[in-house]
Design an enzyme around this catalytic site. Structure first.
Site, mmCIF file in Angstrom:
data_model
loop_
_atom_site.group_PDB
_atom_site.id
_atom_site.type_symbol
_atom_site.label_atom_id
_atom_site.label_comp_id
_atom_site.label_asym_id
_atom_site.label_seq_id
_atom_site.Cartn_x
_atom_site.Cartn_y
_atom_site.Cartn_z
ATOM 1 N N GLY A 1 0.847 -1.197 0.000
ATOM 2 C CA GLY A 1 0.000 0.000 0.000
ATOM 3 C C GLY A 1 0.874 1.236 0.000
ATOM 4 O O GLY A 1 2.049 1.169 0.357
ATOM 5 N N CYS B 1 5.320 -6.141 1.505
ATOM 6 C CA CYS B 1 5.657 -4.713 1.522
ATOM 7 C C CYS B 1 4.972 -4.009 2.702
ATOM 8 O O CYS B 1 5.271 -4.300 3.851
ATOM 9 C CB CYS B 1 5.298 -4.107 0.170
ATOM 10 S SG CYS B 1 6.064 -2.504 -0.074
ATOM 11 N N TYR B 2 4.027 -3.120 2.449
ATOM 12 C CA TYR B 2 3.319 -2.448 3.552
ATOM 13 C C TYR B 2 2.713 -3.498 4.497
ATOM 14 O O TYR B 2 2.719 -3.323 5.717
ATOM 15 C CB TYR B 2 2.201 -1.571 2.977
ATOM 16 C CG TYR B 2 1.413 -0.806 4.021
ATOM 17 C CD1 TYR B 2 1.866 0.416 4.499
ATOM 18 C CD2 TYR B 2 0.205 -1.313 4.515
ATOM 19 C CE1 TYR B 2 1.146 1.125 5.449
ATOM 20 C CE2 TYR B 2 -0.527 -0.610 5.468
ATOM 21 C CZ TYR B 2 -0.050 0.606 5.930
ATOM 22 O OH TYR B 2 -0.762 1.297 6.869
ATOM 23 N N HIS C 1 8.042 -7.532 -3.870
ATOM 24 C CA HIS C 1 6.764 -7.973 -4.446
ATOM 25 C C HIS C 1 6.913 -9.298 -5.213
ATOM 26 O O HIS C 1 7.371 -9.281 -6.345
ATOM 27 C CB HIS C 1 6.223 -6.894 -5.391
ATOM 28 C CG HIS C 1 5.799 -5.669 -4.657
ATOM 29 N ND1 HIS C 1 4.544 -5.537 -4.108
ATOM 30 C CD2 HIS C 1 6.467 -4.538 -4.346
ATOM 31 C CE1 HIS C 1 4.452 -4.372 -3.503
ATOM 32 N NE2 HIS C 1 5.614 -3.742 -3.624
ATOM 33 N N GLU D 1 4.596 -10.934 -6.506
ATOM 34 C CA GLU D 1 3.537 -11.050 -7.518
ATOM 35 C C GLU D 1 3.916 -10.456 -8.869
ATOM 36 O O GLU D 1 3.280 -10.742 -9.870
ATOM 37 C CB GLU D 1 2.243 -10.399 -6.997
ATOM 38 C CG GLU D 1 2.252 -8.883 -6.840
ATOM 39 C CD GLU D 1 2.856 -8.385 -5.521
ATOM 40 O OE1 GLU D 1 3.584 -9.161 -4.866
ATOM 41 O OE2 GLU D 1 2.612 -7.219 -5.160
ATOM 42 N N SER E 1 -24.814 -7.184 -25.315
ATOM 43 C CA SER E 1 -24.204 -6.140 -26.138
ATOM 44 C C SER E 1 -23.336 -6.729 -27.228
ATOM 45 O O SER E 1 -22.918 -6.029 -28.139
ATOM 46 C CB SER E 1 -23.339 -5.244 -25.253
ATOM 47 O OG SER E 1 -22.202 -5.968 -24.827
ATOM 48 N N GLY E 2 -23.028 -8.024 -27.095
ATOM 49 C CA GLY E 2 -22.105 -8.622 -28.044
ATOM 50 C C GLY E 2 -20.685 -8.611 -27.518
ATOM 51 O O GLY E 2 -19.796 -9.226 -28.074
ATOM 52 N N GLY E 3 -20.456 -7.917 -26.400
ATOM 53 C CA GLY E 3 -19.141 -7.922 -25.758
ATOM 54 C C GLY E 3 -18.933 -9.229 -25.003
ATOM 55 O O GLY E 3 -19.862 -10.028 -24.851
ATOM 56 N N VAL E 4 -17.700 -9.428 -24.539
ATOM 57 C CA VAL E 4 -17.351 -10.697 -23.888
ATOM 58 C C VAL E 4 -18.205 -10.945 -22.636
ATOM 59 O O VAL E 4 -18.778 -12.015 -22.467
ATOM 60 C CB VAL E 4 -15.859 -10.688 -23.446
ATOM 61 C CG1 VAL E 4 -15.439 -12.047 -22.925
ATOM 62 C CG2 VAL E 4 -14.970 -10.235 -24.569
ATOM 63 N N ASP E 5 -18.287 -9.935 -21.778
ATOM 64 C CA ASP E 5 -18.906 -10.171 -20.470
ATOM 65 C C ASP E 5 -20.394 -10.506 -20.579
ATOM 66 O O ASP E 5 -20.865 -11.462 -19.964
ATOM 67 C CB ASP E 5 -18.710 -8.957 -19.553
ATOM 68 C CG ASP E 5 -17.244 -8.585 -19.410
ATOM 69 O OD1 ASP E 5 -16.395 -9.441 -19.731
ATOM 70 O OD2 ASP E 5 -16.945 -7.452 -18.998
ATOM 71 N N SER E 6 -21.119 -9.725 -21.367
ATOM 72 C CA SER E 6 -22.546 -10.014 -21.441
ATOM 73 C C SER E 6 -22.791 -11.308 -22.219
ATOM 74 O O SER E 6 -23.734 -12.040 -21.934
ATOM 75 C CB SER E 6 -23.335 -8.842 -22.019
ATOM 76 O OG SER E 6 -23.053 -8.653 -23.382
ATOM 77 N N LYS F 1 -11.110 -11.019 -16.022
ATOM 78 C CA LYS F 1 -11.387 -11.059 -17.461
ATOM 79 C C LYS F 1 -10.894 -12.349 -18.121
ATOM 80 O O LYS F 1 -11.612 -12.965 -18.895
ATOM 81 C CB LYS F 1 -10.722 -9.858 -18.127
ATOM 82 C CG LYS F 1 -11.161 -9.629 -19.545
ATOM 83 C CD LYS F 1 -12.503 -8.965 -19.538
ATOM 84 C CE LYS F 1 -12.952 -8.452 -20.864
ATOM 85 N NZ LYS F 1 -14.122 -7.584 -20.708
#
Ligand code: XMP
Length: 527
Positions: A55, A82-83, A184, A186, A239-244, A383
């Site tokens: 942080g 870290c923090y 870090h 990660e 909508s045609g997008g990935v998520d929907s 995603k």
């Protein structure tokens, strides 16, 4: 079997999400929580381990974020990064910190003094191979980003590693399974970061790493079924997008035709997209889909509008209005599904604390007047996990790997007024650009690529005649999260080919321009 989870406590660091993702990549489900919420929403048995994130704050400041120190008495393994490590030293008896006059940022050489279980099995011969051996150089290149440092480790802790600047770069109380890393693990720049995190998760927390997307398809389906009673009807804006799209495929698998999808064709999509959405969902998935041809309505509303924000507002509002009208005609609808994903949840600050909640507006906003319950089955997925889930559900690659596309669509890629004529010019040029990029050497680097139509004309020459046509601007960027972006170095010969094809085939265009600005200072879109 009961789910075992690693909680990542968010102290505001830029890599919080990355930590949670890395853990999931290691096959263990993880969620991000606020320090205030801690374990509140989880059963004690479910939580197998805890990570304190980094942080930006300094513990020498009065309002630095902290956590209820009873967390150390739960007997759960904790890794402070870290923090997060400094907080451990601050809260546990015997530990102390010192504020440094300058911050350390970037690469540092970590000298490992004691392997303990955290550095188990990590090659340390500098050649990226081999097990720990006494004669090997015990150092790793790690990524640092901190101001304060630890002066004294808490009672019961031992120092596991140091750097030239830091006497405590890693520490552990292996009895109590408490660990701290100043660097870090990660980030990719840290050598063996993945292995270090893996040791914490697999060896120390004792998790096998069997979580994967295949398993969660059935988990999600049963979750949805138990959340919705037999009479429940669900409406979703596609909508045609990935998520929907993934939300639709998943819900359809779970509740069949009790899901009704509404696809509003606002006329601002790219070439071929409308047909593709309709075909995929009606022919292949046989999903009840209502397609609303609202092209004229949107164009009328947009007539004469030049300001980008005004365009966004009109499109969002018209979208919601139409959605409400259509959904209002449906019978038996009790739920509104949304394609919200984990990054939307995190960005909206929902997990941080209740006061900052603002709902994420997918597609064009939430119909507020409808009194429907919200269902968001992808809320806890990243995603790339949503994409994997889509593959698992059989969605075509063209939909799953579709580039991010703004809700207001091509309207914000046309500078000035949006008209059907100008939309068609843009669609044609964009389609040629996309087609050519598929063959490009740099296609893998592209996050988003598109054409922009400005509202100026320039002089050209064709044969013996003067032309006065539109220029077209091409933009292709690489990015990992759209927060920053760089322009893609498309090879000159490819640009040449693209340019020639566009001016030859789109008669209104007589000039092609390639945008070579990064974000910042520019944005990805032009409006
Ligand atoms: P900028 O242009 O701000 O874009 O660098 C960052 C990302 O957001 C997308 N974008 C939008 N998405 N509605 C959306 O749903 C919008 O109004 C909008 N504006 C930009 C853009 O495509 C990029 O991925």
């Amino acid at each position: 079997m009961e789910r075992r989870i690693i909680l990542v406590v968010d102290f505001g660091g830029q890599y919080v999400r990355l930590i949670a993702r890395r853990i999931r990549e290691l096959g263990v489900y993880s969620e991000i929580v606020s320090p205030e919420a801690g374990l509140d929403n989880f059963s004690k048995e479910e939580v197998a381990g805890i990570v304190f994130s980094g942080g930006p704050a300094s513990l020498t400041m009065a309002d630095a974020p902290s956590i209820d120190s009873r967390i150390f008495s739960l007997g759960k393994p904790i890794l402070g990064i870290c923090y997060g490590m400094q907080l451990m030293a601050d809260l546990l008896p015997g530990g102390s910190l010192k504020a440094n006059s300058r911050s350390e940022y970037g690469r540092a050489e970590l000298i490992i003094k004691e392997r303990a279980d955290l550095f188990q099995g990590i090659a340390s011969n500098g050649k990226g191979e081999g097990k720990w051996q006494k004669s090997f150089k015990k150092s790793l290149g790690v990524w640092m980003s901190h101001g304060d440092s630890i002066e004294q480790v808490p009672r019961g802790f031992r120092i596991l590693a140091e750097t030239e600047e830091l006497s405590v770069a890693a520490m552990a109380d292996t009895e109590r399974r408490l660990y701290g890393l100043q660097f870090h693990p990660e980030v990719e720049h840290t050598q063996y970061g993945r292995e270090i995190l893996g040791n914490f998760i697999h060896q120390i927390c004792g998790l096998t790493g069997s979580w994967n997307i295949k398993k969660i398809v059935s988990e999600k389906i049963s979750e949805i079924r138990s959340a919705l009673d037999k009479e429940a009807g669900v409406v979703l804006g596609l909508s045609g997008g990935v998520d929907s799209s993934v939300t639709a495929a998943l819900l359809h698998r779970a509740v069949g035709d009790r899901l009704q999808c509404i696809f509003i064709d606002h006329g601002l999509l790219r070439r071929g997209e409308v047909q593709q959405v309709i075909e995929t969902f009606t022919r292949e998935f046989k999903l009840p889909l209502i397609t609303v041809d609202a092209r004229d309505r949107f164009l009328k509303k947009l007539a004469g509008v030049r300001d980008p924000e005004a365009k966004r507002e009109i499109i969002g509002e018209t979208f919601v209005r139409i959605f409400e009208e259509e959904a209002g005609n449906l019978k038996g609808i009790t739920h509104l599904a949304q394609g919200t994903i984990y990054s939307d949840v995190i960005e909206s600050g929902e997990h941080r604390n209740a006061e900052t909640i603002k709902s994420h507006h997918n597609v064009g906003g939430l119909p507020e007047k409808m009194s429907l319950e919200i269902i968001e089955p992808l809320r806890d997925l990243f995603k790339d996990e949503v994409r994997e889930l889509g593959e698992e559900l059989g969605l075509p690659a063209e939909i799953i790997y579709r580039q991010p596309f703004p809700g207001p669509g091509l309207a914000i890629r046309i500078i000035g007024e949006v008209t059907e004529e100008r939309l068609e010019i843009l669609r044609q040029a964009d389609a040629i650009f996309q087609e050519e990029l598929k063959k490009s050497q740099v296609s893998q680097e592209i996050w988003q690529a598109f054409a922009v139509l400005p509202d100026i004309r320039s002089v050209g020459v064709e044969g013996d005649s003067r032309t006065y046509g539109y220029p077209i601007i091409l933009r292709a960027v690489s990015s990992s999260d759209a927060m920053t972006a760089d322009w893609v170095r498309i090879p000159g010969n490819e640009l040449n080919q693209i340019s020639r094809k566009i001016v030859n085939r789109v008669k209104e265009i007589n000039r092609v321009v390639y945008d070579i600005t990064s974000k910042p200072p520019a944005t990805i879109e032009w409006e």
